[in-house]
Design an enzyme around this catalytic site. Structure first.
Site, mmCIF file in Angstrom:
data_model
loop_
_atom_site.group_PDB
_atom_site.id
_atom_site.type_symbol
_atom_site.label_atom_id
_atom_site.label_comp_id
_atom_site.label_asym_id
_atom_site.label_seq_id
_atom_site.Cartn_x
_atom_site.Cartn_y
_atom_site.Cartn_z
ATOM 1 N N ASN A 285 62.769 77.824 37.231
ATOM 2 C CA ASN A 285 62.867 77.101 38.503
ATOM 3 C C ASN A 285 64.249 77.416 39.080
ATOM 4 O O ASN A 285 65.254 76.843 38.660
ATOM 5 C CB ASN A 285 62.701 75.603 38.248
ATOM 6 N N ARG B 40 58.438 78.749 39.552
ATOM 7 C CA ARG B 40 58.136 77.743 40.557
ATOM 8 C C ARG B 40 58.585 78.283 41.918
ATOM 9 O O ARG B 40 59.760 78.617 42.101
ATOM 10 C CB ARG B 40 58.903 76.465 40.250
ATOM 11 N N HIS C 155 54.768 69.712 46.483
ATOM 12 C CA HIS C 155 54.469 69.036 45.207
ATOM 13 C C HIS C 155 53.037 69.314 44.734
ATOM 14 O O HIS C 155 52.488 68.545 43.958
ATOM 15 C CB HIS C 155 54.610 67.501 45.308
ATOM 16 N N ARG D 108 65.389 61.704 53.307
ATOM 17 C CA ARG D 108 64.593 62.164 54.458
ATOM 18 C C ARG D 108 63.874 60.988 55.103
ATOM 19 O O ARG D 108 63.400 60.088 54.411
ATOM 20 C CB ARG D 108 63.548 63.190 54.014
ATOM 21 N N GLU E 249 55.630 69.267 35.832
ATOM 22 C CA GLU E 249 55.384 70.453 36.668
ATOM 23 C C GLU E 249 55.586 71.747 35.880
ATOM 24 O O GLU E 249 54.884 72.722 36.095
ATOM 25 C CB GLU E 249 56.306 70.417 37.896
#
Ligand code: ADP
Length: 402
Positions: free
Chosen positions: A7, A90, A179, A240, A385
């Site tokens: 990642n 990823r 996601h 956010r 993940e």
């Protein structure tokens, strides 16, 4: 079979080496401060953590150090890098073209670099990580697993914005989501816990972390998700704002004298939980403030819970009913206060919230949050993940060998 999952961020490169026969992590770590002063590798294997300081000017040097460390006589876990059957990467954005795990070649690398407008923060580091692996270990196959891929099944009426179609045709402006790897992973687990086939049920998965999104899954396929063209849309997140009237941008530019880039930056980096509390984007801090009755923390949690409830309601409608719901990711797995606020407000769906279970499920474990007679079961499920990427990588590489 052993799979290395990578990642790559702009100055860091996280990795986990899986033995996929047991799905066990045999080593993991993070190369940090790549391209900066004081770069180092944090490597953990056999319960021991080692810090190795080394100048790492780019991602290829970080990958080389990681592979050298994995085969190191003292702290390594394998004898030769040839024991690694594949590397799974990823990748945050696959655009319209990349909708499933893909074997890396030069075209893939060029295409992913071209997606910089869609993923300004991630596209270049993601590709640098891939290029690093190709350079240092060209004999190992590299597989890209896209965060957007699971959402590629959304119907056009869900992914299009109500703006002139020419912007979709000319610039591919549409909703992509994010996601996806996590939503698919926890969705499959949820179906398993419910004892129904993943491809024959209606699920809502709530990935609530620093970045958050909710997905509606029908018969194993995503039909809608709350993040949009970029990860700004949807829920209120760490920094956010989530859904907002686009005219706010122009209004704030006029009032403050800031330009569009600066206001956009505020919506991405200074809003959400941080903007509301004016102190922290981190749920651990906000929960500590909430326990003391801090008004801003109470408001932040209420605003987040309210928006989660609205999305669950919207997706129950989009799915025409829902069979199961789950919470996952940093906040979803660790914040029972928030889950309580959401789940006590969903009585109209026949959800019977089990408060004791909600507060007693040990952190990091999966569990049922509703009572046995609840019309819809709601679970907390730990996402993983990296394991999901490793599984997708194995599937693609195994098919190549057939
Ligand atoms: P991302 O992957 O989007 O960076 P995570 O899924 O790791 O984010 O979630 C990070 C969020 O989870 C942070 O707000 C953090 O405070 C929260 N979190 C992590 N552990 C806990 C905990 N034990 N209690 C409350 N919140 C937690």
């Amino acid at each position: 079979m052993k799979v290395l999952v990578v990642n790559a961020g702009s100055s860091s490169l996280k990795y986990q080496l899986f033995d996929m026969d047991t799905e066990e992590v045999i080593a993991k770590g993070n190369a940090e401060r790549i391209g900066l002063d004081g770069s180092f590798l944090k490597h953990k294997a056999k319960g021991v953590e080692t810090i190795l300081s080394k100048v790492l000017t780019n991602h290829a040097e970080a990958i080389k150090l990681i592979l050298d460390t994995l085969v190191d006589a003292q702290i390594g876990v394998i004898k030769s890098i040839d024991e690694i059957d594949a590397i799974g990467h990823r990748v945050v954005h696959g655009g319209s073209e990349y909708t499933k795990p893909t074997l890396v070649n030069q075209k893939v690398i060029d295409d992913l670099r071209g997606l910089v407008d869609f993923a300004p923060v991630h596209a270049i580091p993601n590709t640098d990580g891939i290029i690093g692996c190709v350079q240092v270990a060209p004999q190992i196959p590299n597989v890209t697993v896209f965060d957007t891929a699971f959402h590629s099944t959304m119907p056009d009426y869900a992914y299009l914005y109500g703006i002139p179609m020419e912007y979709y045709r000319d610039y591919a402006v549409r909703r992509y989501g994010a996601h996806g790897t996590s939503h698919k992973f926890v969705g499959q687990k949820l179906a398993e816990y419910m004892g129904v086939p993943f491809d024959k049920c209606k699920l809502i998965t709530c990935h609530i972390g620093n970045g958050s999104s909710i997905t509606a899954i029908k018969d194993g396929k995503c039909i809608d998700t709350s993040m949009g063209f970029t990860p700004l849309e949807g829920l209120i997140m760490g920094t956010r704002c989530g859904d907002i009237d686009a005219n706010v941008i122009q209004f704030l530019c006029k009032k403050t004298g800031l330009d569009v880039n600066q206001v956009t930056d505020i919506l991405n980096k200074k809003s959400g939980l941080l903007g509301i509390t004016e102190r922290s984007s981190d749920m651990r801090d906000i929960c500590a403030m909430y326990e003391k009755g801090d008004k801003a923390a109470v408001l932040a949690l209420e605003m987040l819970a309210y928006r989660i409830k609205k999305y669950i309601g919207a997706y129950a409608a989009a799915l025409d009913g829902v069979d199961g719901i789950c919470f996952t990711a940093g906040i979803g797995e660790n914040t029972p206060e928030l889950r309580e606020m959401v789940l006590t407000g969903l009585k109209y769906l026949g959800i019977k919230f089990d408060k004791d279970a909600n507060y007693s499920i040990p952190r990091g474990e999966d569990g049922l949050l509703t009572s046995k007679d609840s019309a819809i079961p709601v679970y907390v499920i730990s996402t993983n993940e990296e394991l999901a990427i490793a599984k997708e990588t194995v599937e693609l590489v195994s098919n190549l060998k057939k």
